[in-house]
Design an enzyme around this catalytic site. Structure first.
Site, short mmCIF file in Angstrom:
data_model
loop_
_atom_site.label_atom_id
_atom_site.label_comp_id
_atom_site.label_asym_id
_atom_site.label_seq_id
_atom_site.Cartn_x
_atom_site.Cartn_y
_atom_site.Cartn_z
N TYR A 1 -6.34 10.75 11.53
CA TYR A 1 -5.65 11.39 12.63
C TYR A 1 -6.18 12.57 12.90
O TYR A 1 -6.05 13.20 14.19
CB TYR A 1 -4.10 11.30 12.24
CG TYR A 1 -3.47 10.09 11.99
CD1 TYR A 1 -3.78 8.87 13.16
CD2 TYR A 1 -2.49 9.78 11.03
CE1 TYR A 1 -3.31 7.72 12.58
CE2 TYR A 1 -2.22 8.37 10.93
CZ TYR A 1 -2.32 7.33 11.88
OH TYR A 1 -1.81 6.27 11.54
N GLY B 1 -9.86 -0.11 13.10
CA GLY B 1 -8.95 1.04 13.02
C GLY B 1 -9.12 1.84 14.23
O GLY B 1 -8.11 2.06 15.07
N PHE C 1 0.49 0.38 11.82
CA PHE C 1 -1.00 0.18 12.12
C PHE C 1 -1.73 0.07 10.83
O PHE C 1 -1.65 0.86 9.76
CB PHE C 1 -1.41 1.51 12.94
CG PHE C 1 -2.79 1.99 12.98
CD1 PHE C 1 -3.50 1.19 13.58
CD2 PHE C 1 -3.36 3.10 12.90
CE1 PHE C 1 -5.23 1.29 13.82
CE2 PHE C 1 -4.60 3.45 12.94
CZ PHE C 1 -5.60 2.48 13.47
N GLY D 1 -14.80 0.48 12.12
CA GLY D 1 -14.61 0.78 13.30
C GLY D 1 -13.34 0.14 13.83
O GLY D 1 -12.94 0.46 15.16
N TYR E 1 1.07 -1.29 0.05
CA TYR E 1 -0.07 0.08 -0.13
C TYR E 1 0.88 1.38 0.09
O TYR E 1 0.41 2.28 -0.74
CB TYR E 1 -1.07 0.00 1.38
CG TYR E 1 -1.81 1.25 1.44
CD1 TYR E 1 -3.15 1.30 0.61
CD2 TYR E 1 -1.32 2.28 2.34
CE1 TYR E 1 -3.68 2.65 0.75
CE2 TYR E 1 -2.36 3.36 2.40
CZ TYR E 1 -3.18 3.46 1.61
OH TYR E 1 -3.98 4.56 1.53
N GLU E 2 2.08 1.12 0.72
CA GLU E 2 2.88 2.37 0.90
C GLU E 2 3.81 2.40 -0.20
O GLU E 2 4.80 3.24 -0.27
CB GLU E 2 3.58 2.34 2.22
CG GLU E 2 2.66 2.78 3.28
CD GLU E 2 3.14 2.71 4.73
OE1 GLU E 2 4.19 2.29 4.86
OE2 GLU E 2 2.39 3.23 5.76
N GLU F 1 -3.93 10.48 2.27
CA GLU F 1 -4.95 11.17 2.65
C GLU F 1 -6.13 10.40 3.69
O GLU F 1 -6.49 11.02 4.82
CB GLU F 1 -5.74 11.88 1.53
CG GLU F 1 -5.04 12.96 1.12
CD GLU F 1 -5.77 13.71 0.01
OE1 GLU F 1 -6.97 14.25 0.28
OE2 GLU F 1 -5.10 13.91 -1.10
N GLY G 1 -13.15 0.81 7.64
CA GLY G 1 -14.41 1.39 7.71
C GLY G 1 -15.49 0.98 8.65
O GLY G 1 -16.75 1.42 8.54
N GLU H 1 4.59 2.25 15.61
CA GLU H 1 5.31 2.04 14.23
C GLU H 1 4.58 1.60 13.21
O GLU H 1 4.86 2.13 12.36
CB GLU H 1 6.46 0.63 14.66
CG GLU H 1 7.16 0.09 13.55
CD GLU H 1 8.02 1.23 12.80
OE1 GLU H 1 8.51 1.23 11.86
OE2 GLU H 1 8.79 1.84 13.72
#
Length: 155
Positions: free
Chosen positions: A131, A97, A85, A95, A26-27, A125, A93, A83
């Site tokens: 956050y 997380g 998550f 809950g 993903y990153e 985003e 979506g 570190e």
């Protein structure tokens, strides 16, 4: 949806490592995951453990985790460092997380840390918006720096 949030065990490490690889994809940096399963287990559950984690389970399958450790700041003292998550895409979506993140916040509060810190990519985003719901301060002006194992060996 029924779920369970609990502390990770050594037996969870193979699945957590799968999720770490999912996060790396993903990153946009899958090649950056070089830790072996044995090292990962030892670092969390060996003689000198350096990390802890919460896992989120649905139907006895780990679908998310939050891995953290103590970081020391010469300016602030002991800080809890989040570190990694992640909640796997299928369960975002719902809950989980929020619950994982808040468990780590509780850990920082109960551990009497001077704060909690983490990193987020500037293009992520959905994470940044998440956050912001917590009124997190997102710093600018810092550049990440590192030396690889090979660079350290060559020194």
């Amino acid at each position: 949806m029924e779920f369970n949030i609990r502390f990770a065990t050594a037996q969870d490490c193979p699945r957590i490592l799968e999720l770490i690889n999912e996060l790396a994809v993903y990153e946009r940096a899958p090649e950056e995951v070089t830790v072996t399963l044995d090292h990962f287990i030892d670092a969390g559950f060996g003689k000198n453990p350096v990390w802890k984690a919460y896992v989120a389970e649905v139907d006895h399958t780990i679908v998310g985790f939050a891995l953290y450790y103590t970081r020391y700041s010469t300016w602030k003292g002991c800080r809890l460092y989040l570190e990694d998550f992640i909640v796997t895409e299928e369960f975002r979506g719902k809950g989980l997380g929020k619950i994982l993140f808040e468990k780590v916040i509780e850990e920082a509060k109960n551990g009497n840390y001077s704060g909690m810190v983490w990193q987020v990519l500037d293009w992520n985003e959905p994470a940044i918006n998440f956050y912001h719901k917590y009124k997190a301060h997102l710093e600018s002006g810092w550049i990440n720096a590192s030396l690889s194992k090979e660079q350290i060996k060559a020194f």
